[in-house]
Design a protein around this motif. Structure first.
Motif, short mmCIF file in Angstrom:
data_model
loop_
_atom_site.label_atom_id
_atom_site.label_comp_id
_atom_site.label_asym_id
_atom_site.label_seq_id
_atom_site.Cartn_x
_atom_site.Cartn_y
_atom_site.Cartn_z
N ARG A 1 -4.17 4.06 3.34
CA ARG A 1 -3.54 2.78 3.00
C ARG A 1 -4.57 1.71 2.65
O ARG A 1 -4.32 0.85 1.79
CB ARG A 1 -2.64 2.31 4.14
N SER B 1 0.85 -1.19 0.00
CA SER B 1 0.00 0.00 0.00
C SER B 1 0.88 1.23 0.00
O SER B 1 2.09 1.15 0.21
CB SER B 1 -0.92 0.02 1.23
N THR C 1 -5.44 2.55 -1.00
CA THR C 1 -4.34 2.28 -1.93
C THR C 1 -3.99 0.80 -1.99
O THR C 1 -3.54 0.31 -3.02
CB THR C 1 -3.08 3.10 -1.58
N GLU C 2 -4.20 0.08 -0.90
CA GLU C 2 -3.94 -1.37 -0.92
C GLU C 2 -4.82 -2.06 -1.95
O GLU C 2 -4.38 -2.94 -2.68
CB GLU C 2 -4.18 -1.96 0.47
#
Length: 218
Positions: free
Chosen positions: A89, A55, A92-93
């Motif tokens: 995160r 991430s 974005t992960e």
């Protein structure tokens, strides 16, 4: 070969792409000759961290803002910085997973990742920063898009419209170039093409006259 809605008709696109390579090759060579080999260290560092963490956090995105020389004096920066890093995160992960999904075509992975990251402030419109994040997530598959790239595509006669889904169509266009590049495309990645386009957008190149005996890519 699957083509995007922006690719030319069958009778035209092969010749168009062949002509494009005679401009991309010297542009890429000029980029490598004139740009410091250290310039992309920030991108590489973020990509390495992303490889391990899966991430990107706010610090990684801030680094890419500097790398792309984007303005941080905008409302979306305040909105993004106000979010918990765990939330950034988490989004974005999912985007990282999407662009690394080998069961998808490059175009499909790009479109899926772009749609996910649009949930964050600063990524809802425009593709410059979003493409940098997705390229850091999958440097061997994705590529960076910006205004210079668009100018170069326009110069080459390669149509890429600003309608929704542009980033996915952009990756499809690069895929088409790689698949139809023949010997010219040997050893090239989508990222190599985007650096050539970026350099073209900054330093106009006159297309070279195709040489039927020319078979080397660099």
């Amino acid at each position: 070969m699957k083509k995007s809605a922006d690719t030319p008709n069958d009778e035209d696109f092969a010749a168009l792409y062949d002509r494009a390579w005679y401009t991309l090759i010297p542009a890429r060579a000029d980029y490598l000759a004139d740009v410091s080999p250290h310039y992309d260290e920030v991108l590489h560092d973020v990509a390495q961290r992303t490889e391990h963490t899966g991430s990107l956090g706010k610090t990684d995105i801030a680094a890419l803002v500097v790398w792309k020389r984007l303005s941080a004096q905008t409302r979306w920066v305040t909105e993004l910085m106000s979010l918990p890093d765990t939330h950034v995160r988490a989004v974005t992960e999912r985007a990282v997973t999407a662009v690394r999904d080998t069961s998808l075509t490059r175009c499909e992975a790009a479109r899926t990742g772009r749609g996910i990251i649009a949930e964050l402030p600063g990524f809802r419109t425009g593709d410059a920063l979003a493409s940098a994040v997705l390229t850091a997530a999958a440097p061997q598959g994705m590529a960076v898009y910006d205004r210079r790239v668009q100018h170069a595509l326009d110069t080459l006669g390669l149509t890429l419209t600003p309608t929704p889904g542009r980033y996915g169509r952009y990756l499809q266009l690069l895929d088409d170039l790689l698949h139809h590049g023949g010997a010219h495309a040997n050893g090239w990645t989508a990222r190599d093409i985007d650096t050539a386009l970026y350099w073209m957008g900054a330093t106009p190149h006159t297309p070279a006259t195709p040489d039927p005996d020319h078979t080397t890519s660099r």
